[in-house]
Structures are given as structure tokens and as C-alpha cells.
Design an enzyme around this catalytic site. Structure first.
Site, PDB file in Angstrom:
ATOM      1  CG  ASN A 249      85.259 163.069 -27.000  1.00  0.00           C
ATOM      2  OD1 ASN A 249      85.148 164.154 -27.557  1.00  0.00           O
ATOM      3  ND2 ASN A 249      86.055 162.112 -27.444  1.00  0.00           N
ATOM      4  CD1 TRP A 250      79.585 166.353 -25.636  1.00  0.00           C
ATOM      5  CD2 TRP A 250      79.026 168.363 -26.451  1.00  0.00           C
ATOM      6  NE1 TRP A 250      78.724 166.936 -24.743  1.00  0.00           N
ATOM      7  CE2 TRP A 250      78.363 168.181 -25.214  1.00  0.00           C
ATOM      8  CE3 TRP A 250      78.826 169.555 -27.136  1.00  0.00           C
ATOM      9  CZ2 TRP A 250      77.519 169.137 -24.659  1.00  0.00           C
ATOM     10  CZ3 TRP A 250      77.986 170.522 -26.590  1.00  0.00           C
ATOM     11  CH2 TRP A 250      77.335 170.308 -25.365  1.00  0.00           C
ATOM     12  CE  LYS A 251      84.002 160.092 -29.817  1.00  0.00           C
ATOM     13  NZ  LYS A 251      84.130 158.746 -30.307  1.00  0.00           N
TER      14      LYS A 251
ATOM     15  CG  HIS B 233      89.739 160.066 -28.241  1.00  0.00           C
ATOM     16  ND1 HIS B 233      89.409 159.413 -29.407  1.00  0.00           N
ATOM     17  CD2 HIS B 233      88.730 159.828 -27.374  1.00  0.00           C
ATOM     18  CE1 HIS B 233      88.237 158.817 -29.251  1.00  0.00           C
ATOM     19  NE2 HIS B 233      87.805 159.048 -28.029  1.00  0.00           N
TER      20      HIS B 233
ATOM     21  CD  GLU C 203      87.045 158.991 -32.273  1.00  0.00           C
ATOM     22  OE1 GLU C 203      86.823 160.194 -32.020  1.00  0.00           O
ATOM     23  OE2 GLU C 203      86.254 158.082 -31.972  1.00  0.00           O
TER      24      GLU C 203
ATOM     25  CD  GLU D 155      88.012 156.562 -24.526  1.00  0.00           C
ATOM     26  OE1 GLU D 155      86.876 156.845 -24.134  1.00  0.00           O
ATOM     27  OE2 GLU D 155      88.524 157.062 -25.532  1.00  0.00           O
TER      28      GLU D 155
ATOM     29  N   GLY E  55      82.561 153.678 -30.104  1.00  0.00           N
ATOM     30  CA  GLY E  55      81.604 153.984 -31.159  1.00  0.00           C
ATOM     31  C   GLY E  55      81.111 152.761 -31.904  1.00  0.00           C
TER      32      GLY E  55
ATOM     33  CB  SER F  61      79.937 151.118 -26.554  1.00  0.00           C
ATOM     34  OG  SER F  61      80.413 151.316 -27.879  1.00  0.00           O
TER      35      SER F  61
ATOM     36  N   GLY G 135      81.176 158.921 -25.311  1.00  0.00           N
ATOM     37  CA  GLY G 135      81.075 159.556 -26.618  1.00  0.00           C
ATOM     38  C   GLY G 135      79.620 159.750 -27.010  1.00  0.00           C
ATOM     39  N   GLY G 136      79.093 158.818 -27.793  1.00  0.00           N
ATOM     40  CA  GLY G 136      77.743 158.945 -28.343  1.00  0.00           C
ATOM     41  C   GLY G 136      76.674 159.287 -27.314  1.00  0.00           C
TER      42      GLY G 136
HETATM   43  C1  PEP Z   1      84.966 158.066 -26.836  1.00  0.00           C
HETATM   44  O1  PEP Z   1      84.938 158.699 -27.860  1.00  0.00           O
HETATM   45  O2  PEP Z   1      85.834 158.335 -26.010  1.00  0.00           O
HETATM   46  C2  PEP Z   1      83.969 157.022 -26.624  1.00  0.00           C
HETATM   47  C3  PEP Z   1      84.114 156.238 -25.597  1.00  0.00           C
HETATM   48  O3  PEP Z   1      82.949 156.936 -27.538  1.00  0.00           O
HETATM   49  P1  PEP Z   1      81.625 156.004 -27.420  1.00  0.00           P
HETATM   50  O4  PEP Z   1      81.085 156.171 -26.026  1.00  0.00           O
HETATM   51  O5  PEP Z   1      80.695 156.538 -28.455  1.00  0.00           O
HETATM   52  O6  PEP Z   1      82.073 154.604 -27.677  1.00  0.00           O
END
Ligand code: PEP
Length: 252
Positions: A9-11, A96, A98, A168, A174, A214, A235-236
Site C-alpha cells: 500500500n503506497w498510500k 483501511h 486511515e 491490521e 506506521g 510494520s 505500508g512503509g
Molecule cells: C498499512 O498501511 O497497511 C501498513 C501496514 O503500514 P506499515 O507497514 O507502514 O505499518
């Protein structure tokens, strides 16, 4: 047998040239390696057609980060399932945390969106998870049960098999804080049992349940080794090909 999946997920990250570069690096990686899992990315919506053109062999599935619950018309800024389907996208991330936090997404919205995706032949990646306060208050099982039931339990058995669920925990997204592999397994098994109670064990065994929060190259293997963890929503660590490919390799 259910699919193993690593989804990025590039957000709202990367300008167009950075996004193009990362897509090309990922296409090259996928074309030169045999991955033991399916690989998906969800770039910003603006870059979806570029992603489709870059992954022209289908080596990476292309997803949107959220989809409209409306079919068409005066909904400024939204993207419909028909539009997604018309460019050959594979599916959509739905609900998600967010989107829940900043855009008021609820499980009722998710329920409609999941169904719309399925009706269009698209794959929904439905996200759920508890907040830190809910975990501290020992409400996480109840929260996950309620989210899963509202969002998914109007589906038929055939439909729910096609849904990908991403557990999640909000406190792990994040933040650098990861659920332990045991915590992830506990909730994944709980979700699978909820599905088994409603639809039967055979159906529940077909549903891929990803962990997100994470996930990094140094913890992916241990998390993915748990029996009910079928991969990750990343994500990251999806923003660098070295990290993302290392996570893909956790399945090798
Ligand atoms: C996400 O945005 O779905 C996520 C899991 O982010 P991160 O891996 O950065 O925690």
C-alpha cells in the site's frame, strides 16, 4: 488452497517519476524471480494506468487504495468499480484504518463496497483491526468480531472465499511497533473461526488473511510462518524495492 499474498500500500507517497521507477524495479524483480506468493501493489489512483501498463504480463496485481460505494455520477473525487474494471485493475483495498480515521469509513460502507467489487469480478482487500485503547481494554476480539460480521457476513459462501482480509492492528500501522507473530496468529485464527462458524470450515480454509502493521524484511518470515497468516499488507516497506522484494522472499 488459499493464496499467499504480499500486497504493498503506497498510500500518498512518491511523485510520478519515483513511482514509475519503483514500478519498473518491481517488474524487473518479478520477471527475474519466481515468487512463491502473489504480489500486489496499491499506488495512488493517479498512477493506476501506468501500473497496469508496466505490469502488462500481470506479474503484479494492481489495486486502488479505496473505491467508491456509488456506481457513477456526481461524486467528485471518487473512483468507481466500473472504472477500475475498465482499466483491468485487480481490486481495491477497503476500509483501511486511515480511511476509517480520516474519511469516516465504516463497516457498513465496507460491506457495500466489498459486494460491489465482487459483483464486478474485482478482489476486495478488506481491512480491520483494533485501536490501542481497545486492545488495552481487552476488547480486541469483540471489535474484530463486530467488524467482520458487519462488513462480510451478508456475503454468500462463494463470495466470501474471494475476499482477502487484512488484519491490521491500528497501533502497529506506521509506528514501527509490530504485533508479535503469536498475537497475529491469535487474531487470524479467531477470524478464521468466525468464518468457519458462519460458513463452515472448508470455506474458512479458502480465505486469505493478511497481517499488516510494520512488517519489515527482518520480521516478515517469522510472521508469515504462522499457520493462519497468509501474507502481509505492507505500508512503509513497500516503497523500496529492496525491502519489498525481501518481504516477498520471506515465502521462499
Ligand atoms: C498499512 O498501511 O497497511 C501498513 C501496514 O503500514 P506499515 O507497514 O507502514 O505499518
Amino acid at each position: 488452497m488459499r493464496k499467499k499474498i504480499v500486497a504493498g500500500n503506497w498510500k500518498m507517497n512518491l511523485d510520478f517519476s519515483q513511482a514509475q521507477q519503483l514500478m519498473q524495479q518491481l517488474a524487473e524483480y518479478q520477471n527475474n524471480n519466481t515468487s512463491a506468493c502473489e504480489v500486489y501493489i496499491a499506488p495512488p489512483a493517479l498512477y493506476l494506468t501506468t501500473a497496469k501498463n508496466t505490469f502488462s504480463k500481470g506479474e503484479v496485481g494492481v489495486f486502488i487504495q479505496e473505491v467508491s460505494e456509488h456506481t457513477s455520477g456526481a461524486y467528485t473525487g471518487e473512483v468507481s468499480v466500473d472504472m477500475l474494471s475498465s482499466i483491468g485493475a485487480q481490486g481495491a483495498i477497503i476500509a483501511h484504518s486511515e480511511r476509517r480515521q480520516y474519511h469516516g469509513e465504516t463497516d457498513s460502507h465496507a460491506n457495500r463496497k466489498v459486494k460491489m467489487c465482487l459483483d464486478k469480478g474485482l478482489t476486495p482487500i478488506y481491512c480491520n483491526g483494533e485501536t490501542l485503547e481497545q486492545r488495552k481494554a481487552n476488547q480486541h476480539f469483540e471489535v474484530i468480531k463486530n467488524q467482520t460480521e458487519v462488513a462480510l457476513f451478508t456475503l454468500t459462501a462463494e463470495e466470501i472465499k474471494k475476499v482477502v482480509i487484512a488484519y491490521e492492528p491500528v497501533w502497529a500501522i506506521g509506528t514501527g511497533e509490530t504485533a508479535t507473530p503469536e498475537q497475529a496468529q491469535e487474531i487470524h485464527a479467531f477470524i478464521r473461526n468466525l468464518i468457519a462458524d458462519k460458513y463452515g470450515k472448508e470455506v474458512a480454509e479458502e480465505v486469505s488473511i493478511l497481517y499488516g502493521g510494520s512488517v519489515k524484511p527482518n520480521n516478515a518470515k517469522e510472521i508469515f510462518s504462522k499457520p493462519d497468516v497468509d501474507g502481509g499488507l505492507i505500508g512503509g516497506a513497500a516503497l523500496k524495492v529492496e525491502d519489498f522484494s525481501a518481504i516477498i522472499e520471506a515465502f521462499n
